[in-house]
Design a protein around this motif. Structure first.
Motif, short mmCIF file in Angstrom:
data_model
loop_
_atom_site.label_atom_id
_atom_site.label_comp_id
_atom_site.label_asym_id
_atom_site.label_seq_id
_atom_site.Cartn_x
_atom_site.Cartn_y
_atom_site.Cartn_z
N LYS A 109 45.62 43.70 37.73
CA LYS A 109 47.00 43.24 37.64
C LYS A 109 47.98 44.40 37.63
CE LYS A 109 45.68 39.01 37.53
NZ LYS A 109 45.85 38.18 38.75
N GLN A 133 50.60 37.09 43.18
CA GLN A 133 50.15 37.70 41.92
C GLN A 133 51.34 37.82 40.98
OE1 GLN A 133 47.02 40.67 42.08
NE2 GLN A 133 47.29 40.80 44.31
N ALA A 137 51.27 40.13 37.90
CA ALA A 137 50.94 41.54 38.09
C ALA A 137 52.18 42.42 37.91
CB ALA A 137 50.35 41.77 39.47
#
Length: 261
Positions: free
Chosen positions: A37, A134, A137
């Motif tokens: 991440k 993501q 992240a």
């Protein structure tokens, strides 16, 4: 401005360990844990995403737990690597000294093909896809030489950025969008225009604006481009290259922190 050191340097030995993928429509070198991440996007210098030096450096970042991407921002038309041997940075022959000014002509069509608008759009599209896929992240950007400019102009889009010997920066106007943590790795003397004097000016300007997450580190005895194209056989310059690598990693380890669940 651009300089001879923008098109000169050394090719490093080694084999990269990542993979080539397509990300946001761009051919991209990807390395490191795909589930990480903590993501680093690399803004390459004019030798592009295939340049072994940059891929090896990306692998070094990945070894510290980051997922690292090197997108092709030049549509496969990076500067040819013959300029590196034609303008060897450390001990050029007489012929190489004569070729140095000529090599800069290869830089002109490159600049015309890769406008700031086009580069920003590609980086922005890639970042948008990463944010969408993501969302949890943290994403940083590090740019070298040509790419260093976008660590400045697109700083506010990322969670943190690092600018290594940036070139073609319109100073001071292109510092206006800096609002996130930013680290500068600069050569004391830099004909591309962002050396010690400019770095210290930028540091004061940004601090006066209230930016606190900021560092400017000046390296003596190195030339523009040393963080990716240094002569690794020169131990002092290699040490400077390694210190700049650790500078970037420490910055991202500090600011690309994922909160405990």
């Amino acid at each position: 401005m651009a300089c001879v050191d923008c098109v000169s340097g050394n090719v490093h030995s080694g084999s990269s360990i990542g993979q080539e993928i397509t990300l946001a429509g761009l051919p991209t070198y990807a390395t490191g844990d795909p589930d990480s991440k903590r993501i680093i996007v690399i803004g390459v210098d004019i030798f592009g995403w295939n340049f072994i030096n940059t891929r090896l450096l990306a692998d070094e970042y990945a070894a510290r737990g980051f997922r690292v991407y090197i997108p092709d921002l030049f549509d496969g038309r990076e500067l040819p690597q013959w300029t590196l041997s034609a303008v060897a940075a450390d001990t050029p022959t007489l012929l190489q000294r004569m070729l140095r000014p000529l090599s800069l002509f290869a830089f002109v069509p490159f600049i015309l093909r890769n406008s700031k608008t086009a580069q920003s759009a590609k980086i922005g599209t890639l970042l948008k896809q990463l944010r969408q896929t993501q969302a949890d992240a943290k994403i940083g950007f590090i740019g070298f030489c040509w790419g260093g400019r976008y660590a400045i102009t697109m700083n506010s889009d990322f969670d943190a950025t690092v600018a290594c010997h940036p070139s073609l920066v319109k100073y001071p106007t292109e510092l206006d969008n800096i609002s996130k943590p930013i680290s500068f790795a600069l050569a004391a003397e830099d004909p591309a225009g962002f050396g010690a004097v400019r770095g210290k000016e930028a540091e004061k300007l940004l601090k006066d604006r209230g930016l606190t997450d900021l560092e400017v580190i000046i390296y003596d005895g190195v030339h523009h481009g040393w963080t990716v194209r240094v002569n690794m056989a020169d131990e002092k310059k290699k040490q400077a290259r390694d210190k700049a690598k650790e500078q970037a990693l420490a910055w991202f380890e500090k600011y690309l922190t994922i909160a405990s669940q």
